[in-house]
Enzyme design. Structure first.
Site, PDB file in Angstrom:
ATOM      1  N   SER A   1       7.338  36.445 -10.151  1.00 47.11           N
ATOM      2  CA  SER A   1       8.101  35.527 -11.082  1.00 47.11           C
ATOM      3  C   SER A   1       9.375  35.711 -10.450  1.00 47.11           C
ATOM      4  O   SER A   1       9.715  36.831  -9.716  1.00 47.11           O
ATOM      5  CB  SER A   1       8.487  36.082 -12.298  1.00 47.11           C
ATOM      6  OG  SER A   1       9.522  36.071 -13.259  1.00 47.11           O
TER       7      SER A   1
ATOM      8  N   ARG B   1      -9.080 -12.090  -4.271  1.00 47.80           N
ATOM      9  CA  ARG B   1      -8.362 -11.015  -4.013  1.00 47.80           C
ATOM     10  C   ARG B   1      -7.382 -10.577  -5.044  1.00 47.80           C
ATOM     11  O   ARG B   1      -6.359 -11.379  -5.445  1.00 47.80           O
ATOM     12  CB  ARG B   1      -7.700 -11.157  -2.549  1.00 47.80           C
ATOM     13  CG  ARG B   1      -6.961  -9.767  -2.052  1.00 47.80           C
ATOM     14  CD  ARG B   1      -6.346  -9.876  -0.505  1.00 47.80           C
ATOM     15  NE  ARG B   1      -7.590 -10.176   0.337  1.00 47.80           N
ATOM     16  CZ  ARG B   1      -7.193 -11.016   1.287  1.00 47.80           C
ATOM     17  NH1 ARG B   1      -5.950 -10.802   1.670  1.00 47.80           N
ATOM     18  NH2 ARG B   1      -8.350 -11.290   2.154  1.00 47.80           N
TER      19      ARG B   1
END
Length: 401
Positions: free
Chosen positions: A274, A314
């Site tokens: 931490s 496409r």
């Protein structure tokens, strides 16, 4: 490539980076050029490795150039043709002939995904080994089973580990099914019109596709310009993996709470620290794995949304949204797979704490047993077919995936 805001991204290494995508597109172009030459259509000697024509210094310009045509192959082709023309003008004239941008990009994406799948399958193998050992070693480790966060009935940690293993085996099986992604070559509109015109024969055009696929080590199927199941299938398999790993991470996160303390991540220098509280050792692997499990499903959903938006021959945007999404999902799945393998390899099981929690849960945790077998002695084992379930899962795990 590394992503500061996705800790652990470095584990994916060069997978699916810009350089890897460019290299894959060049491989596709080379395989097609070799097919044209090998079938006698192009009277050229196949040039050596086309990858030498592109350097890392070219990547920024290629990225910028991709905007004008909407895809990265167009500027790459300009570069390849210009540089190949200096070495072999005839070969430069045949480069890309008969292909379209989508053929090259789709097939390059498949090659990048194949590399990612290989990495994930290797980590799945490590996870299966670790989970098999945990399930077998803890057949008799009693603990409190929990449903809806509350004590339910006694179980063993071996059974819990077998449950984790079942999810990983399901992921292995789904990934194996999705791994056979095929080459994607169909020409401008998926009809193989240009290759057929070049060869004068549809059968010979298909032979060109077969030759390129063989060169790339990919299976062959009909063009899938607007049928995107090969990609959504692998995306779903990735999410099945992160689902299974997230389920493990969730149990570790709950089990590692100080007031529970039944499961502890393996220690490593600097891991879990931490910035403000030196007393803490956070279950950081489990946290990061859960993060990937939360992030994966929306990415797969976006790929399905793109597939559903496919139009004409496409897709206009539905195709384009796939590229970065697949890269992100693939790299994050690779990272989570490696982190899960590490988590399981170092996982510590506090059997004493498990047993103490079980004892404190009595007599309430034995309520179902008393209601079904009121004459049974108190605290008689109430473990059902746990051993048989563990055996069945271990048998499945031992089979090749």
């Amino acid at each position: 490539m590394s992503d500061l805001l996705w800790p652990g991204d470095h584990r994916a290494g060069d997978l699916f980076t810009d350089a890897a995508v460019v290299a894959a597109m060049v491989r596709v172009e080379h395989a097609w050029l070799a097919a044209l030459a090998g079938r006698g259509l192009a009277d050229i000697a196949v040039p050596g490795d086309l990858a030498t024509l592109v350097t890392p210094e070219d990547l920024p310009a290629l990225a910028v150039g991709a905007e004008s045509g909407g895809n990265p192959l167009i500027p790459l082709l300009r570069l390849l043709r210009a540089r190949l023309r200096e070495r072999d003008p005839a070969a430069a004239g045949w480069l890309h002939k008969g292909l379209t941008s989508q053929d090259v990009i789709d097939t390059a994406i498949v090659l990048c995904l194949r590399d990612a799948v290989a990495r994930i399958r290797a980590d799945l193998g490590s996870q299966i080994g670790a989970l098999s050992r945990l399930a077998d070693a803890h057949r008799e480790t009693r603990m409190a089973g929990r449903t809806l966060t509350q004590h339910a009935i006694p179980i063993t940690f071996g059974l819990k580990a077998a449950g984790w293993l079942t999810g990983v085996l399901d992921a292995r099986d789904q990934l194996a099914t999705a791994a056979g992604m095929p080459i994607q070559i169909g020409g401008a509109a998926g009809s193989l019109a240009a290759p057929t015109a070049l060869t004068g024969d549809p059968a010979r055009a298909r032979e060109l596709v077969d030759a390129a696929a063989q060169d790339l080590g990919l299976p062959v199927r009909e063009p899938w310009h607007t049928s995107r199941a090969p990609l959504t299938r692998v995306a779903d398999a990735f999410v099945t993996c992160t689902d299974a790993w997230g389920r493990i991470a969730n149990d570790v996160l709950v089990g590692s709470r100080p007031e529970v303390h039944e499961l502890i991540e393996g220690a490593a220098a600097g891991r879990g620290g931490s910035s403000a509280m030196p007393n803490k050792r956070n279950p950081v692997h489990a946290v990061l794995i859960k993060r990937a499990a939360l992030a994966g499903p929306p990415l797969a959903a976006l790929l399905h949304a793109g597939a559903a938006a496919a139009v004409d021959e496409r897709p206009d945007g539905g195709w384009h949204v796939e590229w970065a999404t697949l890269r992100t999902l693939a790299r994050r799945t690779v990272v989570a797979g490696a982190q899960t393998a590490d988590l399981l390899a170092g996982l510590r099981v506090d059997t004493g704490r498990m047993l103490a929690t079980l004892h404190r849960a009595r007599p309430g945790i034995d309520a179902e047993q008393r209601s079904i077998t009121p004459q049974a002695p108190p605290e008689q084992p109430y473990l059902g077919a746990s051993d048989e379930i563990i055996d069945a899962v271990l048998t499945r795990a031992a089979k090749p995936g």
